[in-house]
Design an enzyme around this catalytic site. Structure first.
Site, PDB file in Angstrom:
ATOM      1  N   ALA A  14       0.823  -1.217   0.000  1.00 38.77           N
ATOM      2  CA  ALA A  14       0.000   0.000   0.000  1.00 38.77           C
ATOM      3  C   ALA A  14       0.856   1.267   0.000  1.00 38.77           C
ATOM      4  CB  ALA A  14      -0.927   0.000   1.213  1.00 38.77           C
ATOM      5  N   ASN A 132      15.261  -0.206   2.577  1.00 38.01           N
ATOM      6  CA  ASN A 132      16.616   0.221   2.956  1.00 38.01           C
ATOM      7  C   ASN A 132      16.950  -0.007   4.422  1.00 38.01           C
ATOM      8  OD1 ASN A 132      17.873   1.143   0.579  1.00 38.01           O
ATOM      9  ND2 ASN A 132      16.504   2.928   0.556  1.00 38.01           N
ATOM     10  N   ASP A 160      20.401   2.120  -9.149  1.00 41.25           N
ATOM     11  CA  ASP A 160      21.694   2.795  -9.313  1.00 41.25           C
ATOM     12  C   ASP A 160      22.227   2.547 -10.729  1.00 41.25           C
ATOM     13  OD1 ASP A 160      21.806   3.385  -6.360  1.00 41.25           O
ATOM     14  OD2 ASP A 160      21.767   1.206  -6.322  1.00 41.25           O
ATOM     15  N   ARG A 163      20.275   4.615 -13.144  1.00 36.73           N
ATOM     16  CA  ARG A 163      20.669   6.028 -13.021  1.00 36.73           C
ATOM     17  C   ARG A 163      21.990   6.274 -13.738  1.00 36.73           C
ATOM     18  NH1 ARG A 163      19.087   6.247  -6.555  1.00 36.73           N
ATOM     19  NH2 ARG A 163      16.954   6.991  -6.859  1.00 36.73           N
ATOM     20  N   HIS A 188      24.022  -0.199  -1.871  1.00 38.08           N
ATOM     21  CA  HIS A 188      23.069   0.860  -2.253  1.00 38.08           C
ATOM     22  C   HIS A 188      23.166   1.959  -1.197  1.00 38.08           C
ATOM     23  CE1 HIS A 188      19.617   2.847  -3.910  1.00 38.08           C
ATOM     24  NE2 HIS A 188      18.928   2.712  -2.790  1.00 38.08           N
TER      25      HIS A 188
HETATM   26  P1  NAD Z   1       6.232   4.082   2.068  1.00 35.79           P
HETATM   27  O1  NAD Z   1       6.331   4.574   3.468  1.00 35.79           O
HETATM   28  O2  NAD Z   1       5.465   4.868   1.078  1.00 35.79           O
HETATM   29  O3  NAD Z   1       5.621   2.616   2.064  1.00 35.79           O
HETATM   30  C1  NAD Z   1       6.108   1.619   2.890  1.00 35.79           C
HETATM   31  C2  NAD Z   1       4.964   0.666   3.158  1.00 35.79           C
HETATM   32  O4  NAD Z   1       5.502  -0.414   3.907  1.00 35.79           O
HETATM   33  C3  NAD Z   1       3.839   1.282   3.993  1.00 35.79           C
HETATM   34  O5  NAD Z   1       2.590   1.068   3.328  1.00 35.79           O
HETATM   35  C4  NAD Z   1       3.922   0.551   5.318  1.00 35.79           C
HETATM   36  O6  NAD Z   1       2.652   0.358   5.917  1.00 35.79           O
HETATM   37  C5  NAD Z   1       4.539  -0.772   4.885  1.00 35.79           C
HETATM   38  N1  NAD Z   1       5.216  -1.512   5.941  1.00 35.79           N
HETATM   39  C6  NAD Z   1       5.947  -1.038   6.976  1.00 35.79           C
HETATM   40  N2  NAD Z   1       6.388  -2.049   7.746  1.00 35.79           N
HETATM   41  C7  NAD Z   1       5.938  -3.182   7.174  1.00 35.79           C
HETATM   42  C8  NAD Z   1       6.057  -4.553   7.495  1.00 35.79           C
HETATM   43  N3  NAD Z   1       6.708  -4.960   8.609  1.00 35.79           N
HETATM   44  N4  NAD Z   1       5.474  -5.460   6.695  1.00 35.79           N
HETATM   45  C9  NAD Z   1       4.793  -5.077   5.603  1.00 35.79           C
HETATM   46  N5  NAD Z   1       4.632  -3.782   5.241  1.00 35.79           N
HETATM   47  C10 NAD Z   1       5.200  -2.857   6.020  1.00 35.79           C
HETATM   48  O7  NAD Z   1       7.741   3.822   1.558  1.00 35.79           O
HETATM   49  P2  NAD Z   1       8.242   3.619   0.061  1.00 35.79           P
HETATM   50  O8  NAD Z   1       8.520   4.931  -0.555  1.00 35.79           O
HETATM   51  O9  NAD Z   1       7.355   2.668  -0.648  1.00 35.79           O
HETATM   52  O10 NAD Z   1       9.678   2.951   0.352  1.00 35.79           O
HETATM   53  C11 NAD Z   1       9.773   1.658   0.909  1.00 35.79           C
HETATM   54  C12 NAD Z   1      11.225   1.299   1.168  1.00 35.79           C
HETATM   55  O11 NAD Z   1      11.949   1.195  -0.056  1.00 35.79           O
HETATM   56  C13 NAD Z   1      11.990   2.312   2.032  1.00 35.79           C
HETATM   57  O12 NAD Z   1      12.830   1.618   2.941  1.00 35.79           O
HETATM   58  C14 NAD Z   1      12.829   3.046   1.003  1.00 35.79           C
HETATM   59  O13 NAD Z   1      13.966   3.642   1.573  1.00 35.79           O
HETATM   60  C15 NAD Z   1      13.189   1.896   0.077  1.00 35.79           C
HETATM   61  N6  NAD Z   1      13.688   2.250  -1.250  1.00 35.79           N
HETATM   62  C16 NAD Z   1      14.713   1.502  -1.753  1.00 35.79           C
HETATM   63  C17 NAD Z   1      15.205   1.753  -3.016  1.00 35.79           C
HETATM   64  C18 NAD Z   1      16.334   0.946  -3.586  1.00 35.79           C
HETATM   65  O14 NAD Z   1      16.850   1.305  -4.652  1.00 35.79           O
HETATM   66  N7  NAD Z   1      16.781  -0.134  -2.959  1.00 35.79           N
HETATM   67  C19 NAD Z   1      14.635   2.782  -3.775  1.00 35.79           C
HETATM   68  C20 NAD Z   1      13.593   3.532  -3.236  1.00 35.79           C
HETATM   69  C21 NAD Z   1      13.123   3.253  -1.957  1.00 35.79           C
HETATM   70  C1  LMR Z   2      16.801   5.796  -3.662  1.00 36.33           C
HETATM   71  O1  LMR Z   2      17.949   5.511  -3.999  1.00 36.33           O
HETATM   72  O2  LMR Z   2      16.104   6.600  -4.299  1.00 36.33           O
HETATM   73  C2  LMR Z   2      16.197   5.112  -2.466  1.00 36.33           C
HETATM   74  O3  LMR Z   2      17.122   4.251  -1.857  1.00 36.33           O
HETATM   75  C3  LMR Z   2      15.593   6.061  -1.494  1.00 36.33           C
HETATM   76  C4  LMR Z   2      16.650   6.792  -0.707  1.00 36.33           C
HETATM   77  O4  LMR Z   2      16.555   6.825   0.519  1.00 36.33           O
HETATM   78  O5  LMR Z   2      17.569   7.344  -1.307  1.00 36.33           O
END
Ligand code: NAD
Ligand code: LMR
Length: 328
Positions: A14, A132, A160, A163, A188
């Site tokens: 969600a 993350n 990455d 990008r 990352h």
């Molecule tokens: P968000 O806050 O919009 O959504 C996160 C969702 O996870 C929420 O709906 C929340 O209710 C749910 N959640 C929290 N704990 C949970 C659990 N234990 N089990 C199941 N669901 C759970 O965040 P987002 O923008 O969707 O980002 C999510 C994650 O992805 C963050 O940690 C962000 O830093 C990471 N991210 C990583 C990368 C990458 O390249 N690796 C890129 C972008 C974001």
């Molecule tokens: C990204 O690279 O965009 C994500 O990992 C979100 C962040 O915290 O930078």
């Protein structure tokens, strides 16, 4: 003969990334236009209603490949029969934070999910950790799943990689599809090392096309700090591009990489390029549709080798933090 549906589990379905991701999974972009999918959404209890709203919209798209949707707050149910798992659910960082600052908030999510995967997933399960700090969370999840080969736990470095492709293509005024053999070594994190040493642009070495100063002063920091730049501009972290990268990662893993190119994925190191065994580390990899294979035998410069080591040391330090917090 029509293929049987596979189970795709999306945690945090969600959330921001989840809202982009599930539609692309259901449309066939991740696993191909002939692969039906059943999507299992895992959310925390207060977000179940929002997940139901996303599911209503998914149904309203009438995707021919969508075989069904399950919504649950129980990891054992969400990972039951899971063939592909995208572990997104976790807290994103805020402006001024590094991704590693999320270890104490997010690290605890991935052990129990690893155990639920161990106990309930299909034998061929493949997991991509997006939440993350992704590399460290992948190590935490794998450590709780002793019956699943560690190689099935990946962390996302494809964003990455994408990008880096986009920055180089823009600099050279060529389409992204002209650029092959990009690498993003490491974690990352802001320490990652995007490396064009082996890049080819329309078949020609990229190194001769850009100068060292542009690489060191613009390209590397722009790619490595892009996540923070997006948070500053949008007020929240990347979502659509993260979902696109997750789709790309799983597509390459499940459908294979094209001949003459490779991609970056964070997979458990087996000691390649001096990276200590067991770290989840960004390497150049190819896939035959089943398993990743690290591209070995590349002649690495002293400068790149020192960046590879620096990243490995930082990744190992994150694991030490996890251990000191008692998360693993
Ligand atoms: P968000 O806050 O919009 O959504 C996160 C969702 O996870 C929420 O709906 C929340 O209710 C749910 N959640 C929290 N704990 C949970 C659990 N234990 N089990 C199941 N669901 C759970 O965040 P987002 O923008 O969707 O980002 C999510 C994650 O992805 C963050 O940690 C962000 O830093 C990471 N991210 C990583 C990368 C990458 O390249 N690796 C890129 C972008 C974001
Ligand atoms: C990204 O690279 O965009 C994500 O990992 C979100 C962040 O915290 O930078």
């Amino acid at each position: 003969m029509a293929k049987s549906p596979v189970n795709v589990t999306v945690t945090g379905a969600a959330g921001n990334i989840g809202y982009s991701l599930v539609f692309r999974i259901a449309s066939g972009e991740m696993l191909g236009p002939d692969q039906p999918v059943r999507i299992k959404m895992l959310e925390i209890t207060p977000a179940l209603k929002a997940a139901e709203g996303t599911a209503m919209e998914l149904n309203d798209c009438a995707f021919p490949l969508l075989d069904g949707i399950d919504i649950t707050d129980d990891p054992n149910v969400a990972f039951s029969g899971c063939n592909f798992g995208l572990l997104v659910g976790s807290m994103p960082r805020k402006q001024g934070m590094e991704r590693a600052d999320l270890i104490s908030a997010n690290g605890g999510i991935f052990g129990p999910q690893g155990k639920a995967i161990n106990d309930n997933a299909a034998d061929d399960v493949r997991i991509l950790v997006v939440g993350n700090p992704a590399n460290t969370n992948a190590v935490i999840a794998a450590a709780s799943a002793p019956d699943v080969p560690a190689s099935r736990f990946n962390a996302m470095m494809r964003l990455d990689h994408n990008r880096a492709l986009s920055q180089l293509a823009e600099k050279l005024n060529v389409p992204v599809s002209s650029v092959k053999k990009m690498i993003v070594w490491g974690n990352h994190s802001a320490d990652q090392y995007p490396d064009i040493s082996f890049c080819e642009v329309d078949g020609k070495p990229a190194c001769g096309l850009v100068d060292e100063a542009w690489l060191d002063d613009y390209f590397v920091p722009t790619v490595a700090k892009r996540g923070a730049a997006i948070i500053e501009a949008r007020g929240k972290s990347s979502a659509a591009s993260a979902a696109a990268a997750a789709i790309d990662h799983m597509h390459s893993w499940a459908c294979g990489t094209p001949a003459g190119d490779w991609v970056t994925a964070a997979i458990p190191s087996a000691g390649q390029y001096g990276v200590p065994e067991g770290l989840s580390y960004g390497f150049p990899v190819t896939s035959d549709g089943k398993e990743w294979k690290v591209v070995e035998g590349l002649e690495i410069s002293e400068k790149t080798q020192s960046k590879i080591k620096f990243n490995a040391d930082k990744a190992a330090a994150e694991i030490d933090t996890v251990k000191s917090l008692g998360i693993m």
